[in-house]
Scaffold this active site. Structure first.
Site, PDB file in Angstrom:
ATOM      1  CB  CYS A 137      -4.887  35.858 -14.827  1.00  0.00           C
ATOM      2  SG  CYS A 137      -5.611  37.496 -14.889  1.00  0.00           S
ATOM      3  CG  HIS A 170      -2.579  35.454 -11.455  1.00  0.00           C
ATOM      4  ND1 HIS A 170      -1.917  36.457 -12.143  1.00  0.00           N
ATOM      5  CD2 HIS A 170      -3.870  35.870 -11.339  1.00  0.00           C
ATOM      6  CE1 HIS A 170      -2.775  37.423 -12.428  1.00  0.00           C
ATOM      7  NE2 HIS A 170      -3.965  37.086 -11.950  1.00  0.00           N
ATOM      8  CG  ASN A 204      -4.110  40.778 -11.789  1.00  0.00           C
ATOM      9  OD1 ASN A 204      -3.404  40.287 -12.656  1.00  0.00           O
ATOM     10  ND2 ASN A 204      -5.304  40.298 -11.482  1.00  0.00           N
TER      11      ASN A 204
END
Ligand code: UT7
Length: 325
Positions: free
Chosen positions: A119, A252, A282
């Protein structure tokens, strides 16, 4: 004269198949897995995510996002002299997804490679591209985050399968006389590698180990809130700026509670945080460039504003990029 680089165009791509929490709950219930819109919204802020259809890979989403970013920058694909794709869900073990994107854009010759920092991948990729542009070897770069996490989810594990989505975001980065990118800060600590991983691997013609995502959510949560403040402060210090100088925080997009906590620590009101986790879930390395593109296209982000991009994820990896848009 110093050489800098700046973002001159953004783009993104979401696969058309959108599943609300309720849609996903129905699909999971058919397999005996219980979840609810209430639980997902309360614990994560996620309301929906997009999933690719069979046969669509990260390179397809990445190429589409790249075409949009090139159009926004007013550049032709032939002018690109570097392609970096941040992904943990490449089309195949090798060659890199970046070489597939290069071919899909109808160009050849420029270097193209993937960055794998889960990520944090987009922040890592921007850092590498910034360094290559400032060193003088590259004039125009495509930096892309692209993921199809739906391929590595265990749909029998409700603690993870409700959290992730697919998508891609891209930026065109060009050499400039003025910054642009003001500071970058990236880190990793492999002792935490097991708290978020896909342990399976290819060996002797078979997949060994479990090729689906495993996460200790609470351990990731605790580490994330600490390092996100640290890396934001490190980038600010490198650039000689204060938290009050940040116009937009683009974190993020993993969990709204992590974003709220980071915003509080940086003394930023939530309306200065770009939030897309509610609509995208996500999307790992794609989440920051996707959120950036949304806020550029809806007019929130304006030229000259100061943006703090920051990521955290498997590895454990984390980092930030502070830039003037
Ligand atoms: O992109 C990389 C970075 N990743 C992250 O940042 C993720 C960070 N972690 C998190 O976001 C959170 O830890 C989660 C959202 C993953 C989990 O939230 P939590 O508040 O830590 O929940 P929990 O794991 O403590 O689970 C609480 C309860 C459990 O039930 P019991 O044991 O209390 O009876 C779980 O079984 O919630 C249950 N649960 C669910 N219930 C309904 C877990 N998943 C679900 C679900 N639906 N999908």
């Amino acid at each position: 004269m110093s050489r800098f680089c700046r973002i001159t165009g953004t783009g993104s791509c979401l696969p058309p198949r959108r599943l609300s929490n309720a849609d996903l709950a129905v699909e999971l219930a058919a397999q005996g897995i219980e979840t609810s819109d209430e639980w997902i919204v309360e614990r994560t802020g996620i309301r929906a995510r997009h999933f690719v259809d069979a046969g669509v890979g990260s390179s397809d989403l990445a190429a589409q996002a790249a075409r949009q970013a090139l159009a926004a920058a007013g550049r032709q694909a032939q002018e690109v002299d570097l392609i970096i794709v941040a992904t943990s869900t490449p089309d195949m073990v090798f060659p890199s997804t970046a070489t597939m994107v290069q071919h899909k854009l109808g160009i050849a010759g420029c270097p193209a490679f993937d960055v794998q920092a889960v990520c944090s991948g987009f922040v890592y990729a921007l850092t590498v591209a910034d360094a290559m542009i400032r060193a003088g070897s590259v004039q125009t770069a495509l930096v892309i985050g692209a993921e199809v996490f739906s391929r590595i989810l265990d749909f029998k594990d409700r603690t993870t399968c409700v959290l992730f989505g697919d998508g891609a975001g891209a930026v065109v980065l060009e050499a400039a006389d003025q910054p642009g990118i003001l500071a970058t800060d990236i880190h990793a600590d492999g002792k935490h590698r097991d708290i978020l991983c896909v342990p399976g691997h290819v060996s002797g013609g078979s997949v060994l180990g479990d090729p689906v995502l495993k996460m200790d959510g609470q351990a990731v949560f605790k580490l994330a809130v600490g390092v996100l403040e640290d890396t934001a402060r490190a980038s600010l210090a490198k650039a000689g700026l204060q938290d009050t100088d940040i116009d937009w925080l683009i974190p993020h997009q993993a969990n709204i509670r992590i974003m709220q906590s980071t915003a509080r620590k940086l003394k930023m009101p939530l309306d200065k945080v770009v939030v897309t986790v509610d609509q995208h879930g996500n999307t790992s390395a794609a989440s920051i460039p996707l959120a950036l593109d949304v806020a550029v296209r809806d007019g929130r982000i304006q030229p000259g504003q100061i943006l703090m991009l920051e990521g955290v994820g498997g590895g454990f990896t984390w980092g930030s990029v502070l830039l003037k848009y």
